[in-house]
Design a protein around this motif. Sequence first.
Motif, PDB file in Angstrom:
ATOM      1  N   GLU A 198       8.732   5.174   3.369  1.00  0.00           N
ATOM      2  CA  GLU A 198       8.645   4.484   4.647  1.00  0.00           C
ATOM      3  C   GLU A 198       7.247   4.609   5.209  1.00  0.00           C
ATOM      4  OE1 GLU A 198      11.443   6.239   7.322  1.00  0.00           O
ATOM      5  OE2 GLU A 198      10.274   8.058   7.607  1.00  0.00           O
ATOM      6  N   VAL A 199       6.909   3.694   6.096  1.00  0.00           N
ATOM      7  CA  VAL A 199       5.576   3.686   6.700  1.00  0.00           C
ATOM      8  C   VAL A 199       5.657   4.312   8.088  1.00  0.00           C
ATOM      9  CG1 VAL A 199       3.657   2.260   7.495  1.00  0.00           C
ATOM     10  CG2 VAL A 199       4.948   1.600   5.450  1.00  0.00           C
ATOM     11  N   SER A 200       4.845   5.319   8.318  1.00  0.00           N
ATOM     12  CA  SER A 200       4.735   5.915   9.643  1.00  0.00           C
ATOM     13  C   SER A 200       3.278   6.261   9.895  1.00  0.00           C
ATOM     14  CB  SER A 200       5.613   7.167   9.775  1.00  0.00           C
ATOM     15  OG  SER A 200       5.231   8.147   8.817  1.00  0.00           O
ATOM     16  N   VAL A 201       2.914   6.363  11.174  1.00  0.00           N
ATOM     17  CA  VAL A 201       1.525   6.642  11.530  1.00  0.00           C
ATOM     18  C   VAL A 201       1.459   7.761  12.556  1.00  0.00           C
ATOM     19  CG1 VAL A 201       0.684   4.311  11.041  1.00  0.00           C
ATOM     20  CG2 VAL A 201       1.549   4.862  13.319  1.00  0.00           C
ATOM     21  N   THR A 202       0.296   8.391  12.639  1.00  0.00           N
ATOM     22  CA  THR A 202       0.049   9.399  13.663  1.00  0.00           C
ATOM     23  C   THR A 202      -0.256   8.717  14.987  1.00  0.00           C
ATOM     24  OG1 THR A 202      -2.344   9.454  13.298  1.00  0.00           O
ATOM     25  CG2 THR A 202      -0.984  10.853  11.871  1.00  0.00           C
ATOM     26  N   ILE A 205       0.837  -1.205   0.000  1.00  0.00           N
ATOM     27  CA  ILE A 205       0.000   0.000   0.000  1.00  0.00           C
ATOM     28  C   ILE A 205       0.865   1.246   0.000  1.00  0.00           C
ATOM     29  CG2 ILE A 205      -1.642   1.350   1.367  1.00  0.00           C
ATOM     30  CD1 ILE A 205      -2.825  -1.332   2.330  1.00  0.00           C
ATOM     31  N   ALA A 206       1.875   1.247   0.880  1.00  0.00           N
ATOM     32  CA  ALA A 206       2.771   2.406   0.954  1.00  0.00           C
ATOM     33  C   ALA A 206       3.469   2.652  -0.378  1.00  0.00           C
ATOM     34  CB  ALA A 206       3.790   2.186   2.070  1.00  0.00           C
ATOM     35  N   VAL A 220       0.683   8.183   7.622  1.00  0.00           N
ATOM     36  CA  VAL A 220       1.077   9.521   7.195  1.00  0.00           C
ATOM     37  C   VAL A 220       1.281   9.509   5.680  1.00  0.00           C
ATOM     38  CG1 VAL A 220       2.819  11.335   7.381  1.00  0.00           C
ATOM     39  CG2 VAL A 220       2.144  10.030   9.418  1.00  0.00           C
ATOM     40  N   ILE A 221       0.484  10.321   4.997  1.00  0.00           N
ATOM     41  CA  ILE A 221       0.528  10.405   3.540  1.00  0.00           C
ATOM     42  C   ILE A 221       0.952  11.821   3.170  1.00  0.00           C
ATOM     43  CG2 ILE A 221      -0.849  10.246   1.415  1.00  0.00           C
ATOM     44  CD1 ILE A 221      -2.655   8.246   2.911  1.00  0.00           C
ATOM     45  N   ASP A 222       2.063  11.948   2.458  1.00  0.00           N
ATOM     46  CA  ASP A 222       2.619  13.271   2.166  1.00  0.00           C
ATOM     47  C   ASP A 222       2.132  13.846   0.845  1.00  0.00           C
ATOM     48  OD1 ASP A 222       3.907  11.571   0.483  1.00  0.00           O
ATOM     49  OD2 ASP A 222       5.953  12.037   1.147  1.00  0.00           O
TER      50      ASP A 222
END
Length: 432
Positions: free
Chosen positions: A362-366, A354-355, A372-374
């Motif tokens: 990289e995969v990061s979350v709130t 998906i990322a 987190v989608i830039d």
Amino acid sequence: MANREVELLAVGAGPSNLALAVALEELAPGLARDSLVIERDQEVSWQKGMLLPEALSQVSFLKDLVTLRNPRSKFSFLNYMHAIGRLDQFVNMGCFVPYRIELAGYLKWTAEQLSQVDVQMGRECARISPVWTNDTLTGWSAEMTDGDTIRSRYLVVGAGRDARIPEPVQGLAPERVIHSTEYLQRITKLRKDFPYRVAVIGGGQSAAELFCAVQNDLPECKPTMVMRSIGLNYYETSKFNNELFYPSFVDEFFVSRPEARKQMLKELHHTNYSGLAPGMMDSLYRSVYLDRLNGRGRLEMITTHDITSARDEGDEIVLELTDWRTGAVRQLRTDLVLLGTGFSQEMPRMVRDIAESIGLEEVSVTRDYRMVIDRPSTAACYLQGVNEATHGIADSLLSILAIRSNDILQDILTHRAAHPENTGPAHIAAAR
């Protein structure tokens, strides 16, 4: 259902997404009616490979899908026990931790009690693709293995981590290697009267359970437990350590510096990994003690050894073991390898795909578990049970399910309120 649009699609009907489904029904019935949970198996199951008859959960029944959020919920574990007529017996046990098979029954019952969230079994997701409208991410398109497509604005991935298969054994004949997640399903297909030589890999609770279970399931077998640790250890289970599994500790962990998070996870490792529950440790030691006392020589433990290579050789497997203390190398010839090696700490393949599909390196979350989608986005993806590095040691456990589901739901509701013009399946369909 060749093409269907929903507002929220949750992949995986395990504890994480069932807790979210309960929260939806209790707190956001409108959204609940426009939500779908899909599961690739034919029924709701939990740790089905290790639902051993005497296996206990390591978590209090009060840390079920809902009680810490809503103690009066009809979806509680206690109400389940009452509904099936076993509450008196459970209370009389005087134990906070139910048997694993009881929790599995509770999860299946919960799915059956849902009246607004649609839960569909036998629905395996092959791939998930982003939906773009004028360079803005507006939804997700999930393609099922049967060719159907489900579109959604919100996506929640709660399918669990990938099983960890040590690199040296990855090339072995798959019929000779059984990970703990498949143990019960596969062990029943083997002959009971054959004197299998069995290598059990790992030094934690899962490996110990496999080592004990296979002695009964294959009565003529000779099991050998192989671990790199110097010996087996108890879980660290003090009440002070258990406070670090409170849902409230997630806030403290999340705001800590990255190096501090790593140090905390290192110090907390033995609270959840590479350890045994006291009951299992005592039972295991007694079985080894009696084996030695009776001179049977059936049970063997090899400590301080790494598996440095493995190969199929005729009708057997040859494991090369290296003693990390001395460098000495030995061979272990075996017929069957059981892996109590847990799960990969890497993000699951589905999440990584998906990322990659939206161009993330990289995969990061709130804090509220939103990826987190830039890039401009009116859609969102949430990750459950894979955020230990940012949310703490309890992230993959049952301990925080009730509160985490509320965190995710409230974030979705806030996000929807901020983009009311983009709410509902009609918007997703228009983005085709």
